[in-house]
Design a protein around this motif. Structure first.
Motif, mmCIF file in Angstrom:
data_model
loop_
_atom_site.group_PDB
_atom_site.id
_atom_site.type_symbol
_atom_site.label_atom_id
_atom_site.label_comp_id
_atom_site.label_asym_id
_atom_site.label_seq_id
_atom_site.Cartn_x
_atom_site.Cartn_y
_atom_site.Cartn_z
ATOM 1 N N ALA A 130 51.050 -0.194 -22.835
ATOM 2 C CA ALA A 130 51.397 1.452 -23.066
ATOM 3 C C ALA A 130 50.149 2.259 -23.076
ATOM 4 C CB ALA A 130 52.284 1.501 -24.351
ATOM 5 N N ARG A 175 52.606 5.063 -35.474
ATOM 6 C CA ARG A 175 53.648 5.124 -34.391
ATOM 7 C C ARG A 175 54.637 5.987 -34.150
ATOM 8 N NH1 ARG A 175 54.258 0.948 -30.801
ATOM 9 N NH2 ARG A 175 53.218 -0.699 -32.188
ATOM 10 N N ILE A 201 58.001 7.366 -20.607
ATOM 11 C CA ILE A 201 58.140 6.035 -21.014
ATOM 12 C C ILE A 201 57.499 5.583 -21.986
ATOM 13 C CG2 ILE A 201 57.351 3.808 -20.062
ATOM 14 C CD1 ILE A 201 57.638 4.973 -17.048
ATOM 15 N N VAL A 202 56.308 6.004 -22.369
ATOM 16 C CA VAL A 202 55.485 5.488 -23.563
ATOM 17 C C VAL A 202 56.515 6.053 -24.976
ATOM 18 C CG1 VAL A 202 53.482 6.049 -24.812
ATOM 19 C CG2 VAL A 202 53.332 5.450 -22.549
ATOM 20 N N VAL A 227 61.681 2.634 -29.449
ATOM 21 C CA VAL A 227 62.397 1.222 -29.444
ATOM 22 C C VAL A 227 61.772 0.320 -30.449
ATOM 23 C CG1 VAL A 227 62.604 -0.875 -28.114
ATOM 24 C CG2 VAL A 227 63.464 1.484 -27.083
ATOM 25 N N VAL A 228 60.344 0.437 -30.320
ATOM 26 C CA VAL A 228 59.585 -0.429 -31.325
ATOM 27 C C VAL A 228 59.794 -0.060 -32.593
ATOM 28 C CG1 VAL A 228 57.109 -1.076 -32.031
ATOM 29 C CG2 VAL A 228 57.584 -1.157 -29.807
ATOM 30 N N TYR A 268 59.069 3.703 -25.452
ATOM 31 C CA TYR A 268 58.869 2.661 -25.992
ATOM 32 C C TYR A 268 58.615 2.643 -27.524
ATOM 33 C CZ TYR A 268 55.269 -0.950 -27.197
ATOM 34 O OH TYR A 268 54.572 -2.008 -27.845
ATOM 35 N N ASN A 269 57.909 3.710 -27.789
ATOM 36 C CA ASN A 269 57.558 3.863 -29.308
ATOM 37 C C ASN A 269 58.659 3.864 -30.025
ATOM 38 O OD1 ASN A 269 54.763 3.823 -29.553
ATOM 39 N ND2 ASN A 269 54.432 6.162 -28.863
ATOM 40 N N THR A 289 47.578 -0.220 -31.944
ATOM 41 C CA THR A 289 47.407 -1.400 -30.900
ATOM 42 C C THR A 289 46.422 -2.370 -31.837
ATOM 43 O OG1 THR A 289 47.713 -0.363 -28.983
ATOM 44 C CG2 THR A 289 46.843 -2.217 -28.738
ATOM 45 N N LEU A 305 52.668 -5.339 -25.411
ATOM 46 C CA LEU A 305 53.140 -4.102 -24.862
ATOM 47 C C LEU A 305 52.448 -2.796 -25.205
ATOM 48 C CD1 LEU A 305 56.925 -5.011 -25.116
ATOM 49 C CD2 LEU A 305 55.604 -4.888 -22.878
ATOM 50 N N ASP A 306 51.973 -2.806 -26.439
ATOM 51 C CA ASP A 306 51.117 -1.613 -26.879
ATOM 52 C C ASP A 306 49.884 -1.332 -26.176
ATOM 53 O OD1 ASP A 306 52.651 -1.104 -29.149
ATOM 54 O OD2 ASP A 306 51.325 -1.856 -30.391
ATOM 55 N N THR A 319 54.622 -7.239 -29.037
ATOM 56 C CA THR A 319 54.503 -5.816 -29.405
ATOM 57 C C THR A 319 52.848 -5.388 -29.045
ATOM 58 O OG1 THR A 319 56.150 -5.757 -31.153
ATOM 59 C CG2 THR A 319 54.624 -3.861 -31.399
#
Length: 198
Positions: free
Chosen positions: A123, A32, A88-89, A95-96, A92-93, A182, A119-120, A116
């Motif tokens: 994404a 990730r 955005i991706v 934050v995860v 997102y990565n 994912t 959302l993966d 997760t």
């Protein structure tokens, strides 16, 4: 005596499975993080992509008439979409990754893992749409389209096109890594559901 041996065996089995689980978690987290760096790099490469060039358009007598043109990612809506989607991706990565490191103690009945995984998938779909649009425009820029009478621009703005190609390749690498993450997340979710059902 037999019960003591069973307890030792149970403890050693749990320790081995915990070690294996932690190794998988670190692999997932590392992939990730690599996906984050790939999509963030693609975002910055494309956002900073700009080339200015002076071209001779005509000659009046012995004096050449030149025009200065600038190629920017802002001139192509598909490239703007590409930058936004990869940003955005990347966010997102990030934050995860933070949630994976700091938030396991706040997980509520495995909700974090299921959310997760969903959302993966979203994404990956979002990043793939941005990459598809940008790849289409890059192809038009490199080769043109004689049927639609669209001229190619990469013969005039070669550095701009090369940097766009690097951004696209980096973003596709990020998507592939995120797709692997994912699949790992969904597999882990299925395993947990199988354990809880039985």
């Amino acid at each position: 005596m037999a019960s003591e041996n069973a307890e030792k065996l149970d403890i050693s089995f749990n320790t081995a499975s915990d070690t294996k689980q932690q190794k998988k978690e670190w692999i997932n987290l590392s992939l990730r993080a690599l996906s984050f760096f790939a999509t963030a790099s693609a975002t910055f490469i494309m956002a900073l992509n700009k080339q200015t060039k002076s071209l001779v358009v005509a000659t009046i007598g012995t004096n050449p008439l030149t025009i200065t043109l600038t190629a920017k990612f802002l001139h192509t809506p598909a490239f703007v979409f590409f930058v936004i989607v990869n940003g955005i991706v990347s966010l997102y990565n990030l934050v995860v990754i933070a949630v994976d490191i700091l938030g396991p103690q706040y997980d509520y009945k495995g909700l974090r893992l299921g959310l997760t995984a969903i959302l993966d998938v979203m994404a990956v779909a979002l990043a793939a749409s941005g990459d598809g649009a940008a790849t289409f425009m890059a192809e038009i820029g490199r080769n043109g389209n004689s049927h639609a009478k669209w001229e190619k621009i990469c013969d005039k703005f070669q550095e701009y096109c090369n940097r766009s190609s690097v951004a696209l390749a980096t973003s596709f690498l990020g998507i592939i890594l995120l797709l692997i993450v994912t699949v790992m997340s969904i597999t882990k979710l299925f395993k947990l559901n199988r354990i809880s059902i039985s």
